[in-house]
Scaffold this motif. Structure first.
Motif, PDB file in Angstrom:
ATOM      1  N   GLY A  69     -30.413  33.576  48.297  1.00  0.00           N
ATOM      2  CA  GLY A  69     -29.981  33.423  49.680  1.00  0.00           C
ATOM      3  C   GLY A  69     -30.387  34.576  50.577  1.00  0.00           C
ATOM      4  N   SER A  70     -29.797  34.582  51.770  1.00  0.00           N
ATOM      5  CA  SER A  70     -30.121  35.586  52.782  1.00  0.00           C
ATOM      6  C   SER A  70     -29.696  36.988  52.369  1.00  0.00           C
ATOM      7  CB  SER A  70     -29.466  35.216  54.111  1.00  0.00           C
ATOM      8  OG  SER A  70     -28.056  35.125  53.962  1.00  0.00           O
ATOM      9  N   ASP A  71     -28.781  37.105  51.408  1.00  0.00           N
ATOM     10  CA  ASP A  71     -28.372  38.423  50.920  1.00  0.00           C
ATOM     11  C   ASP A  71     -29.375  39.004  49.933  1.00  0.00           C
ATOM     12  OD1 ASP A  71     -27.934  36.730  48.787  1.00  0.00           O
ATOM     13  OD2 ASP A  71     -25.814  37.219  48.542  1.00  0.00           O
ATOM     14  N   LYS A  72     -30.440  38.257  49.666  1.00  0.00           N
ATOM     15  CA  LYS A  72     -31.515  38.682  48.768  1.00  0.00           C
ATOM     16  C   LYS A  72     -31.008  39.019  47.370  1.00  0.00           C
ATOM     17  CE  LYS A  72     -34.865  40.061  52.241  1.00  0.00           C
ATOM     18  NZ  LYS A  72     -35.837  41.082  52.684  1.00  0.00           N
ATOM     19  N   ILE A  73     -30.094  38.197  46.903  1.00  0.00           N
ATOM     20  CA  ILE A  73     -29.616  38.295  45.523  1.00  0.00           C
ATOM     21  C   ILE A  73     -29.882  36.968  44.832  1.00  0.00           C
ATOM     22  CG2 ILE A  73     -27.633  38.682  44.015  1.00  0.00           C
ATOM     23  CD1 ILE A  73     -26.346  40.309  46.220  1.00  0.00           C
ATOM     24  N   LEU A  74     -30.560  37.009  43.707  1.00  0.00           N
ATOM     25  CA  LEU A  74     -30.800  35.823  42.902  1.00  0.00           C
ATOM     26  C   LEU A  74     -29.560  35.597  42.048  1.00  0.00           C
ATOM     27  CD1 LEU A  74     -32.861  33.644  41.971  1.00  0.00           C
ATOM     28  CD2 LEU A  74     -33.634  35.296  40.245  1.00  0.00           C
ATOM     29  N   LYS A  75     -28.889  34.439  42.236  1.00  0.00           N
ATOM     30  CA  LYS A  75     -27.568  34.241  41.639  1.00  0.00           C
ATOM     31  C   LYS A  75     -27.525  33.009  40.737  1.00  0.00           C
ATOM     32  CE  LYS A  75     -25.051  36.250  45.583  1.00  0.00           C
ATOM     33  NZ  LYS A  75     -24.029  36.002  46.616  1.00  0.00           N
ATOM     34  N   TYR A  76     -26.856  33.195  39.600  1.00  0.00           N
ATOM     35  CA  TYR A  76     -26.489  32.051  38.762  1.00  0.00           C
ATOM     36  C   TYR A  76     -24.982  32.092  38.588  1.00  0.00           C
ATOM     37  CZ  TYR A  76     -26.802  28.178  35.663  1.00  0.00           C
ATOM     38  OH  TYR A  76     -26.671  26.918  35.150  1.00  0.00           O
ATOM     39  N   ALA A  77     -24.295  31.019  38.973  1.00  0.00           N
ATOM     40  CA  ALA A  77     -22.836  31.032  39.078  1.00  0.00           C
ATOM     41  C   ALA A  77     -22.111  30.921  37.745  1.00  0.00           C
ATOM     42  CB  ALA A  77     -22.379  29.901  40.002  1.00  0.00           C
TER      43      ALA A  77
END
Length: 308
Positions: free
Chosen positions: A222-230
């Motif tokens: 996202g816009s926070d530039k963090i690649l996330k897996y929930a």
């Protein structure tokens, strides 16, 4: 008969005028001295008033000599990323995150085209992954690893071909599935002349989430530039999901750029700049007068010593 001679005469006059449309540029630049201290204000004294003026500071990324460079040679191309893991346990969800690289992937981001055994090399063991964290703000560096030294893992890079990287998430239903965040992914090269250049970062690498089977959760960037897996709770279905990068050319670099200081509508007799690091810098000013008939350009270089 008079009309016959008037037309050639007009053409000659127009041609003579056109040749004078671009004003010949007589541009110069100087400083009051050749050495300064870090934090000093360097004043560049300008004369000639070019219509366009561009300044190259000599800092990394702003060197006139590299304004047209798009590729660089290096034997030290490094990757460093940073991860944060929360929830779940290694005993119930072992090796929930792995890191892969490939120069065989065909660029088709579908389950059918991600052939782990044939096209991808597991390079996880070369890096450090986050342990279980109690908060979102704690990220663990993977370490800085030279990608050209991974032959022992079965990954020998051909620098003439693009490289893909991937984070593979794998967890099973019935137990809490870990959550993984990645907030840094830096590929850098040290060129043969000692420059440290960025090849890609977490934003420019590009990420595509590819779900396997009935996996319900996707990787999100996202816009926070963090690649996330929930991850998920015990009732969430099993997940195998890949976050795959764009094709990355490890020798491609951005050309250095200068700072545009003025255009023809303004006048500039001096310019100031502050160097924050010690060193010797080759400073370049490019002045030009340009219109549809041509260009008159002058390049002026100065060498400055910045002392601690």
């Amino acid at each position: 008969m008079k009309k016959i001679f008037i037309v050639p005469l007009l053409l000659m006059l127009l041609s003579a005028c056109n040749k004078k449309e671009v004003a010949e540029l007589n541009f110069s630049v100087r400083t009051e001295k050749t050495s300064y201290k870090v934090g000093d204000t360097v004043k560049f004294i300008l004369s000639g008033n070019p219509e366009q003026l561009i300044f190259y500071s000599g800092l990394e990324g702003s060197k006139y000599a590299y304004k047209d460079r798009t590729n660089a040679e290096s034997e030290n191309i490094t990757l460093e990323f940073a991860t944060n893991r929360r929830y779940g346990s290694d005993a119930q969800q072992p090796q929930s995150l792995k890191v892969f690289a490939s120069q065989k992937f065909n660029g088709q981001y579908t389950e059918a085209n991600i052939n782990e055994s044939a096209d991808w090399v597991d390079i996880t063991s070369a890096f450090t992954l986050s342990g279980l964290q109690t908060g979102d703000a704690t990220y663990v560096s993977s370490g800085v690893v030279n990608l050209l030294t991974l032959s022992s893992l079965g990954f020998t890079i051909d620098k003439t071909k693009p490289v893909y990287f991937a984070f593979k998430y794998n967890a099973i239903t019935g137990f809490t599935q870990p959550r993984w965040w990645v907030n840094k992914f830096d590929i850098k090269m040290t060129t043969t002349d000692g420059q440290l250049l960025t090849v890609a970062d977490i934003g420019t690498a590009g990420w595509t989430s590819v779900k396997f089977g009935t996996s319900p959760v996707a990787w999100v960037f996202g816009s926070d530039k963090i690649l996330k897996y929930a991850g998920g709770g015990t009732t969430v279905l099993s997940n195998q999901v890949w976050a795959v990068s764009n094709a990355l050319n490890l020798t491609k670099v951005k050309p250095d750029v200068g700072t545009a200081l003025k255009n023809m509508s303004s006048r500039l007799d001096s310019y100031t700049f502050i160097y924050k690091q010690a060193g010797t810098y080759k400073v370049t000013f490019v002045g030009s007068n340009v219109n549809i008939y041509g260009e008159s350009k002058v390049v002026k270089e100065l060498e400055l010593t910045i002392n601690p």
